[in-house]
Design a protein around this motif. Structure first.
Motif, mmCIF file in Angstrom:
data_model
loop_
_atom_site.group_PDB
_atom_site.id
_atom_site.type_symbol
_atom_site.label_atom_id
_atom_site.label_comp_id
_atom_site.label_asym_id
_atom_site.label_seq_id
_atom_site.Cartn_x
_atom_site.Cartn_y
_atom_site.Cartn_z
ATOM 1 N N MET A 67 0.846 -1.195 0.000
ATOM 2 C CA MET A 67 0.000 0.000 0.000
ATOM 3 C C MET A 67 0.886 1.252 0.000
ATOM 4 S SD MET A 67 -2.420 1.596 2.972
ATOM 5 C CE MET A 67 -2.711 0.085 3.838
ATOM 6 N N HIS A 68 0.557 2.198 -0.861
ATOM 7 C CA HIS A 68 1.280 3.462 -0.862
ATOM 8 C C HIS A 68 0.238 4.539 -0.559
ATOM 9 C CE1 HIS A 68 4.165 6.429 -3.054
ATOM 10 N NE2 HIS A 68 4.297 6.461 -1.751
ATOM 11 N N ALA A 69 0.232 4.992 0.692
ATOM 12 C CA ALA A 69 -0.865 5.854 1.148
ATOM 13 C C ALA A 69 -0.382 7.241 1.566
ATOM 14 C CB ALA A 69 -1.565 5.184 2.330
ATOM 15 N N ILE A 70 -1.316 8.170 1.531
ATOM 16 C CA ILE A 70 -1.044 9.524 2.035
ATOM 17 C C ILE A 70 -2.297 10.020 2.761
ATOM 18 C CG2 ILE A 70 -1.748 10.650 -0.158
ATOM 19 C CD1 ILE A 70 0.454 12.777 0.460
ATOM 20 N N VAL A 71 -2.080 10.793 3.832
ATOM 21 C CA VAL A 71 -3.193 11.417 4.549
ATOM 22 C C VAL A 71 -3.107 12.920 4.323
ATOM 23 C CG1 VAL A 71 -4.330 11.777 6.776
ATOM 24 C CG2 VAL A 71 -3.133 9.622 6.351
ATOM 25 N N LEU A 72 -4.202 13.493 3.837
ATOM 26 C CA LEU A 72 -4.281 14.942 3.629
ATOM 27 C C LEU A 72 -5.262 15.522 4.638
ATOM 28 C CD1 LEU A 72 -4.789 14.884 -0.258
ATOM 29 C CD2 LEU A 72 -2.636 15.190 0.987
ATOM 30 N N TYR A 73 -4.995 16.734 5.095
ATOM 31 C CA TYR A 73 -5.936 17.314 6.055
ATOM 32 C C TYR A 73 -6.018 18.837 5.914
ATOM 33 C CZ TYR A 73 -1.960 18.995 8.742
ATOM 34 O OH TYR A 73 -0.811 19.648 9.115
ATOM 35 N N THR A 74 -7.170 19.356 6.322
ATOM 36 C CA THR A 74 -7.384 20.799 6.464
ATOM 37 C C THR A 74 -7.899 20.996 7.875
ATOM 38 O OG1 THR A 74 -8.028 20.956 4.145
ATOM 39 C CG2 THR A 74 -8.656 22.808 5.565
ATOM 40 N N SER A 75 -7.243 21.837 8.647
ATOM 41 C CA SER A 75 -7.619 21.959 10.059
ATOM 42 C C SER A 75 -7.338 23.358 10.559
ATOM 43 C CB SER A 75 -6.818 20.934 10.871
ATOM 44 O OG SER A 75 -7.236 20.922 12.206
ATOM 45 N N LYS A 76 -8.365 24.027 11.069
ATOM 46 C CA LYS A 76 -8.125 25.358 11.623
ATOM 47 C C LYS A 76 -7.839 25.292 13.117
ATOM 48 C CE LYS A 76 -9.859 30.069 11.788
ATOM 49 N NZ LYS A 76 -8.543 30.666 11.642
ATOM 50 N N TYR A 77 -8.561 24.406 13.815
ATOM 51 C CA TYR A 77 -8.441 24.400 15.275
ATOM 52 C C TYR A 77 -7.728 23.141 15.821
ATOM 53 C CZ TYR A 77 -11.508 28.357 14.796
ATOM 54 O OH TYR A 77 -12.029 29.580 14.431
ATOM 55 N N GLY A 78 -7.287 22.267 14.920
ATOM 56 C CA GLY A 78 -6.417 21.170 15.354
ATOM 57 C C GLY A 78 -7.039 19.794 15.415
ATOM 58 N N SER A 79 -8.368 19.694 15.455
ATOM 59 C CA SER A 79 -8.927 18.344 15.640
ATOM 60 C C SER A 79 -8.696 17.460 14.416
ATOM 61 C CB SER A 79 -10.405 18.362 16.030
ATOM 62 O OG SER A 79 -11.086 19.444 15.508
ATOM 63 N N THR A 80 -8.885 18.000 13.216
ATOM 64 C CA THR A 80 -8.668 17.183 12.009
ATOM 65 C C THR A 80 -7.189 16.817 11.893
ATOM 66 O OG1 THR A 80 -10.435 18.493 11.020
ATOM 67 C CG2 THR A 80 -9.231 17.030 9.555
ATOM 68 N N LYS A 81 -6.330 17.745 12.277
ATOM 69 C CA LYS A 81 -4.879 17.467 12.238
ATOM 70 C C LYS A 81 -4.541 16.304 13.168
ATOM 71 C CE LYS A 81 -0.389 19.674 12.588
ATOM 72 N NZ LYS A 81 0.392 20.837 12.985
ATOM 73 N N THR A 113 -3.798 19.599 2.884
ATOM 74 C CA THR A 113 -4.469 19.543 1.570
ATOM 75 C C THR A 113 -4.091 20.750 0.719
ATOM 76 O OG1 THR A 113 -6.298 18.419 2.663
ATOM 77 C CG2 THR A 113 -6.729 19.300 0.455
ATOM 78 N N LYS A 114 -4.005 21.917 1.357
ATOM 79 C CA LYS A 114 -3.735 23.132 0.573
ATOM 80 C C LYS A 114 -2.331 23.134 -0.054
ATOM 81 C CE LYS A 114 -2.291 26.092 4.385
ATOM 82 N NZ LYS A 114 -2.667 27.097 5.348
ATOM 83 N N GLY A 158 -11.723 21.169 2.314
ATOM 84 C CA GLY A 158 -10.689 20.577 1.448
ATOM 85 C C GLY A 158 -11.127 19.384 0.616
ATOM 86 N N ALA A 159 -12.322 18.839 0.899
ATOM 87 C CA ALA A 159 -12.742 17.602 0.219
ATOM 88 C C ALA A 159 -12.928 17.807 -1.282
ATOM 89 C CB ALA A 159 -14.025 17.061 0.837
ATOM 90 N N SER A 160 -13.201 19.046 -1.683
ATOM 91 C CA SER A 160 -13.474 19.293 -3.106
ATOM 92 C C SER A 160 -12.279 18.915 -3.987
ATOM 93 C CB SER A 160 -13.880 20.753 -3.330
ATOM 94 O OG SER A 160 -12.809 21.580 -2.978
ATOM 95 N N LEU A 161 -11.062 18.936 -3.426
ATOM 96 C CA LEU A 161 -9.887 18.557 -4.225
ATOM 97 C C LEU A 161 -10.085 17.147 -4.811
ATOM 98 C CD1 LEU A 161 -6.853 18.990 -5.137
ATOM 99 C CD2 LEU A 161 -6.236 17.733 -3.071
#
Ligand SMILES: Cc1cc2nc3c(=O)[nH]c(=O)nc-3n(C[C@H](O)[C@H](O)[C@H](O)COP(=O)(O)O)c2cc1C
Length: 175
Positions: free
Chosen positions: A1-15, A32-33, A59-62
């Motif tokens: 598996m070759h995986a990557i995790v992308l995230y957008t987070s303003k207050y830290g929970s998604t990060k 993500t950005k 960020g999901a629209s990407l």
């Protein structure tokens, strides 16, 4: 598996969730950005997380806009928000309709996790938006169930993140 995790987070929970998932899988994590769709070509597994803002998964629209370019890959999108996970109609109808106007693309799976909202930590525009929303909804004579929920959520104040919640996403990615 070759995986990557992308995230957008303003207050830290998604990060936090992105970090937990990347640690479990042993893969790269990136904002993500700082990513464009061409960067994702080498990966067969893509996980993307974003906080919910007015039902939009940041960020999901990407990935959604470029679903055709991701054909054949395994894609997991997760949201973090303050709406209790038991409100399935909210997640399975409202959130899906807002983010996947043409339906969930083939190979994509969506997960929802609880995030955090510490009222004192919110930016001024966000605090103002929450106050305005509460005022607007509270002024309704016969609020709908959804409007009642929104009023309640405007007062949600706390960290509801839960590391164990990532298990179903990990199972999906690994199997
Ligand atoms: C202006 C604003 C709008 C929000 N809209 C929603 C929403 O529609 N649904 C929801 O469940 N949570 C909503 N939230 C809560 C955030 O999604 C939640 O705090 C999330 O965990 C933030 O992610 P982050 O910490 O990665 O930035 C909203 C918060 C703010 C400040």
């Amino acid at each position: 598996m070759h995986a990557i995790v992308l995230y957008t987070s303003k207050y830290g929970s998604t990060k936090d969730y992105a970090g937990w998932i990347a640690e479990e899988i042993g893969c790269e994590v990136r904002e993500t950005k700082k990513t464009c769709i061409e960067d994702l070509a080498p990966y067969d597994t893509i996980i993307l997380g974003g906080g919910l803002y007015a039902e939009v998964i940041a960020g999901a629209s990407l990935l959604v806009k470029n679903a055709a370019a991701l054909k054949g890959k395994k894609v997991a999108i997760f949201s973090t928000g303050i709406t209790p996970l038991s409100y399935r109609e909210y997640y399975d109808t409202l959130v899906l309709e807002k983010n996947f106007k043409d339906g969930i693309p083939e190979g994509f799976k969506v997960f929802n996790f609880m995030g955090k909202m510490i009222l004192d930590e919110l930016s001024l525009p966000h605090r103002t938006a929450i106050k305005a929303l509460k005022k607007l909804m509270s002024g309704k004579k016969n609020p709908t169930e959804m409007e009642k929920l929104l009023i309640e959520l405007c007062d949600a104040d706390g960290d509801f993140t839960d590391k164990d919640a990532i298990k179903p996403l990990l199972d999906y990615i690994r199997n």
